[in-house]
Write a protein that holds these residues in place. Sequence first.
Motif, PDB file in Angstrom:
ATOM      1  N   CYS A 130       0.842  -1.189   0.000  1.00  0.00           N
ATOM      2  CA  CYS A 130       0.000   0.000   0.000  1.00  0.00           C
ATOM      3  C   CYS A 130       0.884   1.248   0.000  1.00  0.00           C
ATOM      4  CB  CYS A 130      -0.907   0.003   1.224  1.00  0.00           C
ATOM      5  SG  CYS A 130      -1.841   1.538   1.395  1.00  0.00           S
ATOM      6  N   CYS A 185      -5.851   1.842   7.636  1.00  0.00           N
ATOM      7  CA  CYS A 185      -5.070   2.588   6.637  1.00  0.00           C
ATOM      8  C   CYS A 185      -5.629   4.012   6.523  1.00  0.00           C
ATOM      9  CB  CYS A 185      -5.159   1.883   5.288  1.00  0.00           C
ATOM     10  SG  CYS A 185      -4.365   2.800   3.957  1.00  0.00           S
ATOM     11  N   CYS A 199       0.119   3.067   3.649  1.00  0.00           N
ATOM     12  CA  CYS A 199       0.466   2.494   4.958  1.00  0.00           C
ATOM     13  C   CYS A 199       1.488   1.366   4.866  1.00  0.00           C
ATOM     14  CB  CYS A 199      -0.791   2.025   5.687  1.00  0.00           C
ATOM     15  SG  CYS A 199      -1.536   0.548   4.970  1.00  0.00           S
ATOM     16  N   CYS A 223      -5.730  -2.691  -0.273  1.00  0.00           N
ATOM     17  CA  CYS A 223      -5.023  -2.624   0.993  1.00  0.00           C
ATOM     18  C   CYS A 223      -5.963  -3.209   2.046  1.00  0.00           C
ATOM     19  CB  CYS A 223      -4.684  -1.178   1.347  1.00  0.00           C
ATOM     20  SG  CYS A 223      -4.091  -1.020   3.045  1.00  0.00           S
TER      21      CYS A 223
END
Length: 549
Positions: A281, A304, A284, A299
């Motif tokens: 991601c 996140c 994050c 993700c």
Amino acid sequence: RNGGLEYAATRGDGRTGDVITENALRVKGVPRRLRPPFPPVLEVRGEVYIERKDFARINSEREQEGKEVFANPRNLAAGTLKLLDPSAVAARSLRMVCYALGRHEGDVPRTQWELLAFLKRLGFAVPPHAERCGSMNEVLAFIRRFDAVRRGLPFDVDGVVVKVDRFDQREKLGQTSKAPRWMIAYKYEPERAETRVVGIEHSVGRTGVVTPVAELEPVPLSGSTVKRASLHNYEELARKDVRVGDRVLVEKAGEIIPQIVEVLRDERPPDARPVRPPENCPVCGTPLVKREGEVALRCPNRACPAKVEGRILHFVSRDCMDIDGLGPALVRKLVQAGLLRSLADIYRLPNRAAEIAALEGMGEKSAANLAEAIERSKGRGLERLLAALGIPNVGSHTAELLAARFRDIRALMKAKREELESIDEVGPVVAESVLSYFADEANEREIEELEALGVSVRSTARTAPASRPLEGKTVVVTGRLEGMSRKEAEEWLKSLGARVSSSVSSKTDYLLAGEEPGSKLEKARKLGVKTVTLDEMKRIAGEGPPEGR
Ligand SMILES: [Zn+2]
């Protein structure tokens, strides 16, 4: 009414709009008083727009003040009509053209052509380029000719509306359940522009799906400056083989974000490399996953920041909980400051007024206004809340259906698959989405928190939603209906919530009878079933007879 403006409203979603009476008087083309003689009651319909130069001026002023700019003239015009300060509306130079009537009393013209002259005489601005054509060939010739004309106009035009002139003929033509048969829109091919791809950004949405977005050298297109184009997903990116450094053609159709329609391969720089999908991601760092049968990369991290931000922006949006003042820039700041980590955190913001007031560009007044807007949103009800949660495949309409059936979120959370699928318009896909959403303990906890913070989880509708005035009624159709086939009539009735049956019984609520109704009419009379004409049915449904648009 009597030559003065009684009230003005926006169309909104077709059912509920905003009252904008004071603001309407600041729009050019709307007269303060009608020039006599005028009918005692007159509802006039039209469109508000803004010229390109005013759009550019307002956006450049906002840019200098560090405010967010409007994406297109349409958003600016719509946003301006809702401003609370009428003098601010006057400064925006909105304009209106009128071309149709709604409710009216007294004598009015019976053709579109005469209507335009009539509105103009009363003091309204009307479309200056309208023409009356005697044949389809003349219509097509006008469309070709106007394509050149529109490019020289000070505002954006994407098409031409073609209407039957005589209102009595419009009534004969009637309408389908979706649209009138006497009017059609012609849309011109969207404009294209050539530019260069300067980068590929990997953007994370509220569901965690990572989307490749092309960053472009800014290029003017259809009245705004294009800087980004969506590439949808990584398979599409691979198929189009868009690379950094490529020259591309971009296109913008209507409200849709710009698309790359062609890569100019011959001009590709020799060192341009294919773009690879990310493995982690970009926000994050969590490794991305692909669900079975899907092309999307996601993700999976619930916390996140990109997902939290996206979910919150959806939750507070106008069609959902409608929290004024929680815009993208502020949400980002609040997420970064750690004040927003979940949907429930929104309702904890009023307790943190001091921290919010201290944020750049806020202050005590803004913080207090925000707290008030958050407080007001608590009572939106189950319909809006369900749409706001962002359950996959559950938009506003499905949310209304679910709220009407279950009334309370607890009942919905306990619902079995069969119960969900027994609702008209709810199929296995929606049912599965709802079941798996509530099966997730994190979602369940979030709803408990929202409820504990005072958010209403019950339906606000006392009766069936206004769009389904025939909910629970059984209707039989017979005979020939004017302007509507039998099948269209049945679809229309179903869309209003009615159950359509093929034979009359004591359980029938209405017999909708056209010409030559036959034996069903007799049976209805014997059983005392109420018989109605198409116009009467439309009135019962709150639609009234079709009027000139
Ligand atoms: Zn992430």
